[in-house]
Design a protein around this motif. Structure first.
Motif, PDB file in Angstrom:
ATOM      1  N   ALA A  61      -6.644   0.686   1.632  1.00 54.77           N
ATOM      2  CA  ALA A  61      -6.311   0.679   0.252  1.00 54.77           C
ATOM      3  C   ALA A  61      -7.515   0.949  -0.636  1.00 54.77           C
ATOM      4  O   ALA A  61      -6.925   1.310  -1.952  1.00 54.77           O
TER       5      ALA A  61
ATOM      6  N   HIS B  20      -1.635  -0.956  -5.009  1.00 59.27           N
ATOM      7  CA  HIS B  20      -2.902  -0.694  -4.133  1.00 59.27           C
ATOM      8  C   HIS B  20      -3.739  -1.904  -4.135  1.00 59.27           C
ATOM      9  O   HIS B  20      -4.057  -2.195  -3.231  1.00 59.27           O
TER      10      HIS B  20
ATOM     11  N   ASN C 241       0.790  -1.043   0.008  1.00 62.21           N
ATOM     12  CA  ASN C 241       0.179  -0.027  -0.082  1.00 62.21           C
ATOM     13  C   ASN C 241       0.961   1.265   0.178  1.00 62.21           C
ATOM     14  O   ASN C 241       0.542   2.203  -0.657  1.00 62.21           O
TER      15      ASN C 241
ATOM     16  N   ARG D 166      -5.228  -4.248  -1.305  1.00 61.08           N
ATOM     17  CA  ARG D 166      -6.439  -4.384  -0.772  1.00 61.08           C
ATOM     18  C   ARG D 166      -6.856  -5.849  -0.802  1.00 61.08           C
ATOM     19  O   ARG D 166      -7.502  -6.367   0.111  1.00 61.08           O
TER      20      ARG D 166
END
Length: 704
Positions: free
Chosen positions: A574, A555, A536, A559
């Protein structure tokens, strides 16, 4: 038969003489005993600076004020050993005499107060009586009788010749000086001492180190006196300023440094400054064979009672320029603050009061002296390490409690030690320098664990206050400690935190490297959750360098890892970053969807501050798609939360976004007002560059 010669006579009355006799008689006319009433030493060669102090001292010595209610009979000039007390006293005495203030003469006496055999009050009286012309056989044995005669002779001198200035140099106690007080108000007594002497009822004049400019001038003048063509100080202005700083702007240290340069005409100023840059060896170099800063301090140290000597040693080991009374108490291991001992050291000018009440500091060279004393004795080193451990644990407890308060969310158990964020921030602000310095102790194995725990407590605070240089220092120290101890998890955490600090400071490319190192370490130890954090943060650094596609991928990886772990709060982080990256890539609808998901997750987790971040990001994407009124509403929601949290930097950013939106809506007055509000918020957040930019933007808007 009586024969007289003036007032003397040879009396032969009643003598019987058989035959002639011869008498050899000599007449001796005894004049007055010699005096020493012009005994001032020569002024210090190269004396410079001290203009304000000299003026204050002359005001105190002025005998024309003898009838004033605040009349000063005694002036006590005090300060650290080597601070230049004697030089200033002699300079003032010469100037006072030049003004004709003391026609009765001057007496000068070195009381050797810090030598092994200091001059007693009785001995001082005997010396002064002799200087005043009293024959040795007429000097009483008893101290009170000597003092009475001293005052009488001074009074007579005052009536016949005028005021007398008595200089008592290098006193260590009131007992040495009190017998020397003149009875006649015309006279003045000037005392110098390493200790404040409030018991004398004197005008107290504490002397501090020179200003940086005065220190520079002292170095320059000293070299020019030895050789008028020596321009090294002028030619090396920067190194000369560094040299003066390493000397602590202490006159004795500066004079020794100048002597070392004079002795080695080819030595650059920068070279001597480099030698003094090593803190632990500084006092070794400040010795010219005749004078030594360490020897000067040692005279004061040897006179301290054991409790004061111990406290001075421990204070020299404390991190940071200042410490609070609470930290001092932790160092000593005492149940109650050692206020009386601190006050005694302050009177001796070995400890100084800091920037506020309850704060204390040491002169840099006194600190170096104390560190050297500890290093030279095994028992004192053990004592010092135990004190440092106590102080680190104290810092860890309080920093952990303050960090808990900063990260507290409604609905969670209330932290006990701090009642609100403001109180926690105030504690961090007061201890910041010491906290940051203490983290570096982790290089020593004994302190590695505590220093690592302390570093973990500082990240949120330092980022909140935008002390990015300190944050980078803390993260690098934590990384080195973890690497040295072989703790891969802590090293990865430190790399990840360092990347965040570097990115916040605008060093995005270095941040990419740091987050990549963190990610790889987390993968190596199989810590998938922390690996998600590294992904992240890496995405944020990639976005900052314009690598948007790579950022979206990073990202998204974060997530997915958070979703697999069931960490909804981190998943929201995220989603927010995915939305920012999508917006940066021009994919507005996908960005709005991602940011809405993040906002909803934050609301469900009852995390309002993070929710505000998402509202602000959502407003930016909405504005970029032309949905201006919706953008203004979103930014307004974010601003309200930021102001509640007193997060002034993000409030400034949001206000600036509102200004952008109002400009797009052709409302220049509202835009200008929001720019000015943004400038105020940035100022409160310690962001002067952003504040200046916001004011410039406001001034560029033309309003009707």
């Amino acid at each position: 038969m009586t024969t007289r010669y003036g007032g003397n006579h040879l009396d032969f009355q009643g003598g019987e003489f058989n035959g002639p006799f011869t008498v050899n008689a000599g007449y001796h006319d005894h004049g007055p005993a010699p005096t020493a009433l012009d005994a001032l030493p020569a002024p210090a060669v190269g004396f410079t600076g001290r203009e304000d102090e000299l003026r204050t001292l002359l005001d105190a010595l002025d005998p024309r004020a003898s009838s004033e209610p605040e009349m000063v009979l005694v002036a006590a000039l005090s300060g650290l050993g080597g601070i230049g007390k004697t030089a200033l006293a002699v300079e003032a005495a010469h100037e006072a005499c030049g003004k004709g203030w003391f026609p009765g003469g001057t007496l000068f006496l070195d009381l050797h107060g810090y030598d092994d055999d200091p001059v007693s009050g009785e001995q001082a009286l005997e010396a002064l009586l002799r200087a005043l012309g009293v024959e040795p056989e007429h000097i009483p044995v008893r101290a009170d009788e000597r003092a009475a005669l001293y005052r009488s002779v001074l009074a007579e001198r005052g009536r016949e010749r005028g005021a007398v200035l008595i200089c008592a140099d290098n006193a260590s106690s009131p007992e040495q000086v009190r017998p020397l007080l003149p009875g006649d108000v015309r006279h003045r007594l000037l005392v110098t001492s390493r200790s404040k002497l409030p018991q004398l009822g004197a005008r107290l004049l504490p002397l501090d180190e020179l200003t940086p400019q005065e220190a520079y001038e002292l170095l320059e003048r000293a070299l020019r006196i030895a050789d008028p063509a020596d321009s090294r100080v002028v030619d090396e202005t920067g190194p000369a300023a560094e040299l003066a700083a390493f000397c602590g702007h202490l006159p004795l240290a500066l004079q020794i440094a100048a002597a070392l340069l004079v002795l080695d005409r080819d030595k650059p100023v920068a070279e001597l400054a480099a030698e003094l840059s090593e803190f632990h060896d500084r006092l070794v170099h400040l010795d010219d064979g005749e004078r030594s800063v360490r020897a000067a301090f040692d005279l004061s140290y040897r006179r301290l009672p054991p409790d004061q000597a111990r406290l001075l040693r421990l204070l020299s080991l404390a991190p940071g320029a200042e410490v609070t009374t609470e930290v001092v108490t932790a160092l000593t291991g005492a149940d109650t603050p050692p206020i009386r001992t601190l006050d005694a050291l302050a009177r001796a000018h070995l400890v100084e009061r800091g920037s506020g009440r309850g704060r204390w500091r040491l002169h840099d060279l006194v600190r170096a002296f104390g560190v050297g004393v500890v290093a030279g004795d095994v028992g004192l080193r053990e004592e010092g390490e135990a004190a440092r451990q106590r102080m680190l644990e104290f810092y860890c407890r309080w920093a952990d409690a303050a960090d808990d308060r900063l990260q507290w969310l409604p609905g969670k158990p209330e932290p006990e030690r701090f009642s609100d964020r403001e109180e926690a921030l105030a504690w961090f602000d007061g201890e910041r320098a010491g906290l940051v310095a203490a983290v570096s102790w982790g290089k020593e194995e004994r302190f590695a664990d505590a220093a690592g725990r302390l570093a973990a407590c500082l990240g949120v605070y330092l980022h909140w206050r935008r002390y990015f240089d300190d944050l980078i220092t803390v993260c690098r120290a934590a990384r080195e400690t973890a690497h040295h101890t072989g703790d891969n998890v802590r090293e990865a955490i430190a790399w990840n935190n360092l990347g965040g600090a570097l990115q916040a400071a605008g060093l995005a490319e270095e941040a990419i490297e740091a987050h990549t190192r963190a990610r790889d370490l987390y993968q190596a130890v199989g810590d998938r959750h922390r690996e998600a954090s590294a992904w992240n943060n890496l995405g944020g650094a990639l976005r900052a360098t314009g690598l948007v596609e790579e950022a979206i991928e990073a990202h998204t990886r974060a997530r997915d890892l958070y979703q697999a772990a069931g960490d909804r709060r981190s998943e929201a982080i995220a989603w927010n970053n995915v939305g920012r990256a999508l917006g940066q890539a021009g994919l507005a609808e996908e960005a709005i969807e991602a940011l809405t998901r993040a906002r909803d997750l934050y609301q469900a987790a009852r995390h309002p501050h993070a929710e505000a971040v998402t509202w602000n990001n959502l407003g930016t994407v909405l504005r970029n798609t032309g949905r201006t009124e919706e953008a203004i509403e979103a930014h307004g929601r974010a601003l309200e939360i930021y102001q509640q949290f007193e997060d002034w930097y993000r409030a400034g950013t949001t206000l600036q976004n509102l200004a952008f939106a109002h400009k797009d809506a052709h409302r220049p007055a509202e835009a200008r007002a929001h720019y000015l509000q943004a400038a105020d918020a940035y100022t409160r957040a310690n962001a002067p560059t952003e504040a200046a930019a916001a004011r410039t933007a406001a001034n560029e808007i033309l309003t009707p």
